[in-house]
Scaffold this motif. Structure first.
Motif, PDB file in Angstrom:
ATOM      1  N   GLY A 151       1.343 -63.107  -3.188  1.00 57.53           N
ATOM      2  CA  GLY A 151       0.875 -63.580  -4.476  1.00 57.53           C
ATOM      3  C   GLY A 151       1.832 -63.221  -5.597  1.00 57.53           C
ATOM      4  O   GLY A 151       2.810 -62.480  -5.418  1.00 57.53           O
ATOM      5  N   ALA A 152       1.568 -63.752  -6.772  1.00 64.60           N
ATOM      6  CA  ALA A 152       2.390 -63.469  -7.944  1.00 64.60           C
ATOM      7  C   ALA A 152       2.369 -61.978  -8.250  1.00 64.60           C
ATOM      8  O   ALA A 152       1.319 -61.333  -8.192  1.00 64.60           O
ATOM      9  N   THR A 156       6.332 -56.639  -8.121  1.00 62.33           N
ATOM     10  CA  THR A 156       6.523 -56.013  -9.435  1.00 62.33           C
ATOM     11  C   THR A 156       5.355 -55.118  -9.836  1.00 62.33           C
ATOM     12  O   THR A 156       5.541 -54.209 -10.649  1.00 62.33           O
ATOM     13  N   ARG A 157       4.172 -55.354  -9.298  1.00 60.74           N
ATOM     14  CA  ARG A 157       3.018 -54.488  -9.598  1.00 60.74           C
ATOM     15  C   ARG A 157       3.079 -53.265  -8.691  1.00 60.74           C
ATOM     16  O   ARG A 157       2.311 -53.122  -7.757  1.00 60.74           O
ATOM     17  N   GLN A 197       5.155 -47.138   6.340  1.00 58.67           N
ATOM     18  CA  GLN A 197       5.874 -48.283   6.897  1.00 58.67           C
ATOM     19  C   GLN A 197       6.872 -48.784   5.865  1.00 58.67           C
ATOM     20  O   GLN A 197       6.538 -48.931   4.682  1.00 58.67           O
ATOM     21  N   THR A 198       8.082 -49.042   6.314  1.00 59.09           N
ATOM     22  CA  THR A 198       9.113 -49.672   5.498  1.00 59.09           C
ATOM     23  C   THR A 198       9.497 -50.976   6.173  1.00 59.09           C
ATOM     24  O   THR A 198       9.772 -51.002   7.376  1.00 59.09           O
ATOM     25  N   PHE A 199       9.467 -52.064   5.412  1.00 57.45           N
ATOM     26  CA  PHE A 199       9.805 -53.367   5.975  1.00 57.45           C
ATOM     27  C   PHE A 199      10.526 -54.202   4.928  1.00 57.45           C
ATOM     28  O   PHE A 199      10.633 -53.812   3.758  1.00 57.45           O
ATOM     29  N   ARG A 200      11.017 -55.356   5.329  1.00 57.81           N
ATOM     30  CA  ARG A 200      11.772 -56.223   4.428  1.00 57.81           C
ATOM     31  C   ARG A 200      11.067 -57.554   4.243  1.00 57.81           C
ATOM     32  O   ARG A 200      10.406 -58.056   5.149  1.00 57.81           O
ATOM     33  N   SER A 201      11.216 -58.095   3.041  1.00 60.53           N
ATOM     34  CA  SER A 201      10.528 -59.319   2.661  1.00 60.53           C
ATOM     35  C   SER A 201      11.436 -60.150   1.750  1.00 60.53           C
ATOM     36  O   SER A 201      12.140 -59.596   0.898  1.00 60.53           O
ATOM     37  N   ARG A 202      11.400 -61.466   1.951  1.00 57.93           N
ATOM     38  CA  ARG A 202      12.127 -62.371   1.068  1.00 57.93           C
ATOM     39  C   ARG A 202      11.101 -63.114   0.202  1.00 57.93           C
ATOM     40  O   ARG A 202      10.402 -64.004   0.695  1.00 57.93           O
ATOM     41  N   PRO A 203      10.995 -62.772  -1.087  1.00 58.14           N
ATOM     42  CA  PRO A 203      10.061 -63.486  -1.952  1.00 58.14           C
ATOM     43  C   PRO A 203      10.413 -64.972  -2.025  1.00 58.14           C
ATOM     44  O   PRO A 203      11.590 -65.353  -1.990  1.00 58.14           O
ATOM     45  N   LEU A 204       9.387 -65.813  -2.118  1.00 50.61           N
ATOM     46  CA  LEU A 204       9.564 -67.257  -2.189  1.00 50.61           C
ATOM     47  C   LEU A 204       8.778 -67.801  -3.373  1.00 50.61           C
ATOM     48  O   LEU A 204       7.596 -67.501  -3.527  1.00 50.61           O
ATOM     49  N   TYR A 223      -4.041 -75.310  -1.597  1.00 47.54           N
ATOM     50  CA  TYR A 223      -4.098 -73.850  -1.683  1.00 47.54           C
ATOM     51  C   TYR A 223      -5.569 -73.456  -1.606  1.00 47.54           C
ATOM     52  O   TYR A 223      -6.415 -74.007  -2.311  1.00 47.54           O
ATOM     53  N   LEU A 224      -5.870 -72.505  -0.734  1.00 47.17           N
ATOM     54  CA  LEU A 224      -7.255 -72.223  -0.381  1.00 47.17           C
ATOM     55  C   LEU A 224      -7.920 -71.174  -1.256  1.00 47.17           C
ATOM     56  O   LEU A 224      -9.149 -71.087  -1.278  1.00 47.17           O
ATOM     57  N   THR A 225      -7.131 -70.361  -1.938  1.00 49.01           N
ATOM     58  CA  THR A 225      -7.683 -69.290  -2.773  1.00 49.01           C
ATOM     59  C   THR A 225      -7.070 -69.379  -4.170  1.00 49.01           C
ATOM     60  O   THR A 225      -5.942 -69.867  -4.332  1.00 49.01           O
ATOM     61  N   PRO A 226      -7.792 -68.925  -5.187  1.00 46.12           N
ATOM     62  CA  PRO A 226      -7.281 -69.035  -6.559  1.00 46.12           C
ATOM     63  C   PRO A 226      -5.934 -68.355  -6.775  1.00 46.12           C
ATOM     64  O   PRO A 226      -5.143 -68.802  -7.619  1.00 46.12           O
ATOM     65  N   ASP A 227      -5.657 -67.299  -6.024  1.00 40.51           N
ATOM     66  CA  ASP A 227      -4.382 -66.601  -6.206  1.00 40.51           C
ATOM     67  C   ASP A 227      -3.240 -67.253  -5.425  1.00 40.51           C
ATOM     68  O   ASP A 227      -2.080 -66.807  -5.504  1.00 40.51           O
TER      69      ASP A 227
END
Length: 237
Positions: A151-152, A156-157, A197-204, A223-227
């Motif tokens: 999610g958005a 950053t949060r 846990q440490t893992f890697r992610s590519r934001p899209l 999109y199925l949920t408001p977020d």
């Protein structure tokens, strides 16, 4: 299995290549995933669960009346999937398959293909593309692929904390490691155990996400949920 570069897990018990602790995933409760899926295509239906882990959602889906084929690359995770039943009689139940998602080739199709746990954010675009193409080749022409995406503000949060049963998870860091990839660190605290846990992610972005699906032969239906974190996609004819 050896942990992948950039992935690490600490704490008691066994770990998967992406740093997931098997004992931790056995105690994480089901949330609203079965209801989200049932609202899109209710049971009875065949459902391919990609990255089932320890079966947190697998058994509730079978109990709703789905015939679930649960896929994971970790033998230890699959061993923890509860309620495994032979589904050859056509009724609801659970069949487990050990395979990586990107290499899966079952030579059959399903009413629902479900890719959860933010796996669409694989740091390697080639791996992401292969995962989505696996979704496409295993879905019925009139079936649906359900994808969970970040999610958005997910990166950053920071820090943020969420309750889990009698404990909580805390995302403590999301650091830029170059080429659009983030390294994420999560801690899990319970009265009797602590994991990291440490893992890697590519934001899209939404546009990048939808383009990745189109490149794999899928299009976003809604999109199925408001977020915007749960998405229903259909195969491109």
């Amino acid at each position: 299995m050896r942990q992948r570069p950039g992935y690490q897990g600490t704490g008691p018990g066994q770990f998967t290549p992406d740093g997931c602790a098997v004992d931790l995933y056995r105690r994480i409760p089901v949330r609203d995933e079965p209801q989200i899926i049932a609202a899109v295509k209710p049971p009875p239906a065949t459902l391919l669960e990609l990255g089932c882990g320890a079966g947190r959602v697998t058994r509730p889906l079978a109990e709703l009346g789905y015939r679930v084929t649960a896929v994971d690359e970790s033998a230890e995770m699959l061993a923890a999937v509860e309620g495994a039943l032979d589904v050859r009689d056509g009724g609801p139940g659970i069949e487990s398959v050990r395979s990586s998602i990107e290499d899966l080739a079952l030579y059959r199709v399903f009413d629902i293909v479900w890719l959860s746990s933010f796996l669409v954010h694989a740091p390697d675009p080639e791996v992401r593309g292969r995962m989505l193409r696996a979704c496409r080749r295993h879905v019925e022409p009139d079936g649906v692929v359900i994808v969970q995406r970040e999610g958005a503000g997910w990166h950053t949060r920071i820090p943020r904390q969420n309750p889990i049963a009698d404990g909580f998870s805390r995302v403590t860091a999301s650091n830029d490691v170059g080429d659009g990839v983030r390294e994420v660190h999560v801690e899990y605290d319970f009265p009797d155990a602590h994991w990291t846990q440490t893992f890697r992610s590519r934001p899209l972005t939404v546009e990048q996400f939808e383009t990745a699906l189109r490149d794999a032969g899928l299009f976003v239906e809604r999109y199925l949920t408001p977020d915007g974190t749960w998405v229903a996609a259909s195969p491109i004819a």
